[in-house]
Write an enzyme that holds these catalytic residues in place. Sequence first.
Site, short mmCIF file in Angstrom:
data_model
loop_
_atom_site.label_atom_id
_atom_site.label_comp_id
_atom_site.label_asym_id
_atom_site.label_seq_id
_atom_site.Cartn_x
_atom_site.Cartn_y
_atom_site.Cartn_z
N GLU A 1 48.65 0.24 57.36
CA GLU A 1 50.04 -0.84 57.33
C GLU A 1 49.57 -1.88 58.14
O GLU A 1 49.58 -1.44 59.14
CB GLU A 1 51.10 -0.07 57.98
CG GLU A 1 51.68 1.60 57.15
CD GLU A 1 51.66 1.81 55.56
OE1 GLU A 1 52.07 0.06 55.32
OE2 GLU A 1 51.90 2.71 54.96
N ASP B 1 46.93 8.14 53.69
CA ASP B 1 47.13 7.06 51.82
C ASP B 1 47.32 5.72 51.80
O ASP B 1 47.36 5.04 50.77
CB ASP B 1 47.94 8.02 51.56
CG ASP B 1 49.52 7.88 51.64
OD1 ASP B 1 50.01 6.25 53.03
OD2 ASP B 1 50.49 8.13 51.40
N HIS C 1 63.55 16.20 59.92
CA HIS C 1 64.10 15.12 59.31
C HIS C 1 65.47 15.84 59.06
O HIS C 1 65.76 16.84 59.32
CB HIS C 1 63.42 15.36 58.12
CG HIS C 1 62.19 14.76 58.41
ND1 HIS C 1 60.93 15.05 57.01
CD2 HIS C 1 61.05 14.20 58.95
CE1 HIS C 1 59.57 14.43 57.74
NE2 HIS C 1 59.89 13.44 58.54
N HIS D 1 49.97 9.92 65.16
CA HIS D 1 49.27 9.48 64.67
C HIS D 1 50.07 8.25 63.62
O HIS D 1 50.37 8.09 62.60
CB HIS D 1 48.10 9.61 63.84
CG HIS D 1 47.19 11.24 64.35
ND1 HIS D 1 46.09 11.46 63.42
CD2 HIS D 1 47.17 10.91 66.13
CE1 HIS D 1 45.70 12.43 64.72
NE2 HIS D 1 46.53 12.20 65.87
N ASP E 1 42.82 16.36 60.78
CA ASP E 1 44.51 16.76 61.26
C ASP E 1 44.64 17.94 59.94
O ASP E 1 45.74 18.27 60.08
CB ASP E 1 45.01 16.32 62.31
CG ASP E 1 45.84 14.92 61.50
OD1 ASP E 1 45.43 14.56 60.26
OD2 ASP E 1 46.82 14.15 61.60
N GLU F 1 58.42 9.58 65.59
CA GLU F 1 57.79 10.06 65.71
C GLU F 1 57.79 11.53 66.60
O GLU F 1 57.48 12.82 66.92
CB GLU F 1 56.00 10.04 65.48
CG GLU F 1 56.04 9.54 63.97
CD GLU F 1 55.99 9.77 62.77
OE1 GLU F 1 55.97 11.45 62.91
OE2 GLU F 1 56.16 9.62 61.60
N MET G 1 65.81 10.23 62.75
CA MET G 1 64.60 11.06 62.49
C MET G 1 64.74 11.65 60.64
O MET G 1 64.80 12.27 60.09
CB MET G 1 64.96 12.66 62.62
CG MET G 1 65.04 12.53 64.48
SD MET G 1 63.59 12.07 64.96
CE MET G 1 61.74 13.29 63.66
#
Length: 309
Positions: free
Chosen positions: A246, A223, A275, A241, A218, A266, A283
């Site tokens: 994690e 990471d 945000h 996603h 996407d 999300e 948010m």
Amino acid sequence: MASTKISIFSFSLIVLISFFCSRLALSHSNTEKLSPFAFLEHLQGSKKGDKIKGIHELKKYLKHFGYLSCENQSFADDDEFDDVLESALKVYQLNYHLNTTGFLDYETMSIMMMPRCGIPDIINGSTRMLSGKNNHRHSSSSFHMVSHYTFFRGKPKWPVSKYNLTYGFEPSTPTEARGAVANAFETWATVTKFKFTSVQDYKTADLKIGFYRGEHGDGLPFDGPGGITAHAFAPQDGRFHYDADEKYAVGAVQGAFDLKTVALHEIGHLLGLQHSSLQAAVMYAYTSRGVTKDLTADDVQGIRALYNF
């Protein structure tokens, strides 16, 4: 004699257990230090005029989250703390209500090192987290309240004909995550006119939820542990996603991210919210392990302002 042998054996066992526990603790500490954002600690105190190995990583961080547009690749790759980087850092500090020092002070570094959502704070060149934002000062005879929510540029949202949205899970999604996400959808439904219905066919659902690692097609690769926890796209994309690297749990569990709290954030993106600069808000871009959040007045006012509910 037998008692002496047992004592020696017990002592040896304790020493051995202590050794492995210390090695485990050291391994855990090293894992924490290997967070994708750990490089920032080395750069604490850096300022304009400095040339420090790793400053290019700070530039990449700010570029990823929308604060730098490095059309000149050599700028993005060098370790010069120049005027452009100073300006970008000041915008970041303004967005998160920090002192606009223009250098990487401790408070700024501490925020930047926290795990967070992977969606940029600024998209398509806006100068602040103000995309699509009107005057959000709410007033009454007794008080004034400034809102901190923002929208994606252009205010993308679902049309009235799509207030009944379906959602589906990628087949490998854990059962506990399915329940937490369903609860998050129910929470958003109580403050909006949306109705969310779970369907078995993941491919045809309006909203698609799954767990992925690294590069997953996407354009926003994950990471690993401690960096980006999840991401979701603006209407009417529908993709949400989680980073499968994690550690997650249901509720406030030490060392784990709450599945529902991440989902609330999300889903806000899926519905069109960007945000918020309010730390208590769902948010808010950054999150922490072992905590839970629920929708705040800022989140609710934001979604209602976007859709005129």
